[in-house]
Scaffold this motif. Structure first.
Motif, short mmCIF file in Angstrom:
data_model
loop_
_atom_site.label_atom_id
_atom_site.label_comp_id
_atom_site.label_asym_id
_atom_site.label_seq_id
_atom_site.Cartn_x
_atom_site.Cartn_y
_atom_site.Cartn_z
N ARG A 16 13.40 -8.85 108.45
CA ARG A 16 13.03 -9.38 107.13
C ARG A 16 12.51 -8.28 106.22
O ARG A 16 12.80 -8.26 105.03
CB ARG A 16 11.97 -10.46 107.28
N LEU A 17 11.71 -7.39 106.77
CA LEU A 17 11.15 -6.32 105.96
C LEU A 17 12.24 -5.39 105.43
O LEU A 17 12.24 -5.03 104.24
CB LEU A 17 10.13 -5.52 106.77
N LEU A 18 13.16 -4.99 106.30
CA LEU A 18 14.26 -4.12 105.87
C LEU A 18 15.12 -4.80 104.81
O LEU A 18 15.52 -4.18 103.83
CB LEU A 18 15.10 -3.73 107.08
N ARG A 19 15.38 -6.08 105.01
CA ARG A 19 16.17 -6.81 104.03
C ARG A 19 15.43 -6.90 102.69
O ARG A 19 16.03 -6.74 101.62
CB ARG A 19 16.47 -8.22 104.54
N GLY A 20 14.12 -7.16 102.76
CA GLY A 20 13.34 -7.23 101.53
C GLY A 20 13.33 -5.93 100.76
O GLY A 20 13.45 -5.92 99.53
N LEU A 21 13.21 -4.82 101.47
CA LEU A 21 13.20 -3.52 100.81
C LEU A 21 14.56 -3.22 100.17
O LEU A 21 14.63 -2.65 99.07
CB LEU A 21 12.84 -2.42 101.82
N LEU A 22 15.64 -3.62 100.84
CA LEU A 22 16.97 -3.43 100.28
C LEU A 22 17.14 -4.25 99.00
O LEU A 22 17.73 -3.78 98.02
CB LEU A 22 18.04 -3.82 101.31
N ILE A 23 16.61 -5.46 99.00
CA ILE A 23 16.70 -6.31 97.81
C ILE A 23 15.87 -5.74 96.68
O ILE A 23 16.26 -5.83 95.51
CB ILE A 23 16.26 -7.75 98.15
#
Length: 257
Positions: free
Chosen positions: A83-90
């Motif tokens: 979730r954290l990696l996805r959030g940073l990408l967004i």
């Protein structure tokens, strides 16, 4: 060979010991050795040399995850990192939309140029960045007017914040984060199914299956929304695994074979 999560965690992070005020329980958790005093670890159950990390009434002792609860926490932390990696990408995507929203052509050109910076990393993890649902959605906004792009950037920021909040909550095993993850993930499942109708890829299928599995696993294992007895049964299960609860109920240490 079955992995001993309790001892493995203690080997990495150290033991957690506690001296209860109750005399009988305190005696069972304490031992005098030739090397000095030792206390039984609340996680792995082994005796550890040194003074206890805390003391007080047994019902005020820390509730240390062990056994199944510890394995569940490991899975939650895996989901938290995702979730954290996805959030940073967004966040990066939202920044790109906002930064260049004054010119759709510039947005399109510079977004594609900046996207190539992340391709070596995503290729290493076999992530199809060009056909990512997030990237595809952003590219569809390039023909929109300036105000629409601003709304899109704001929506992406909100989405990213939800993902990042989920990540931190799941990492610390917070129950509200489990509810948030289930609701937020389930809400986007129809979009992921729709994306599959537009373009089928192994990554999209795997992502959809992972999210469905995550929703079902969290709901059932954490007894959310009243499932399997709800929060009452969940708390009872947590406390039943506590070393102090076991010792209090048993009244004595298990005999060595």
């Amino acid at each position: 060979m079955r992995r001993d999560w309790d001892r493995h965690t203690c080997a990495r992070r150290g033991h957690i010991t506690y001296a209860p005020d109750e005399t009988d329980l305190r005696t069972r958790l304490h031992a005098d050795t030739a090397l000095g005093t030792a206390w039984r670890c609340l996680r792995c159950g082994d005796f550890a040399l040194g003074e206890p990390h805390g003391s007080g009434p047994a019902d005020e002792a820390p509730l240390v995850p062990r056994g199944k609860a510890l394995r569940d926490l490991f899975i939650l932390r895996f989901l938290a990192v995702e979730r954290l990696l996805r959030g940073l990408l967004i966040v990066v995507a939202a920044w790109a939309v906002w930064k260049f929203s004054n010119s759709q052509d510039a947005v399109h050109r510079i977004f594609d140029e900046n996207l190539t910076v992340f391709k070596p990393v995503t290729d290493h993890f076999h992530y199809d960045l060009d056909h990512s649902p997030i990237v595809d959605t952003i590219r569809k906004t390039f023909d929109y007017k300036h105000s629409t792009l601003i709304y899109v950037a704001a929506a992406l920021v909100v989405y990213a914040l939800v993902e990042i909040v989920e990540a931190f909550g799941l990492w610390w095993g917070q129950r509200w984060a489990e509810y948030l993850t289930v609701v937020a993930t389930a809400a986007f499942l129809p979009l992921e199914v729709y994306e599959l109708t537009e373009h089928v890829s192994v990554l999209k299928i795997c992502t959809l299956l992972l999210n469905i599995a995550a929703v079902l696993w969290i709901m059932l294992s954490k007894r959310l929304f009243g499932l399997r007895g709800g929060v009452v049964a969940f708390e009872a299960e947590r406390h039943s695994a506590s070393l102090l609860e076991v010792e209090t109920s048993a009244g004595a240490l298990p005999q060595a074979a």
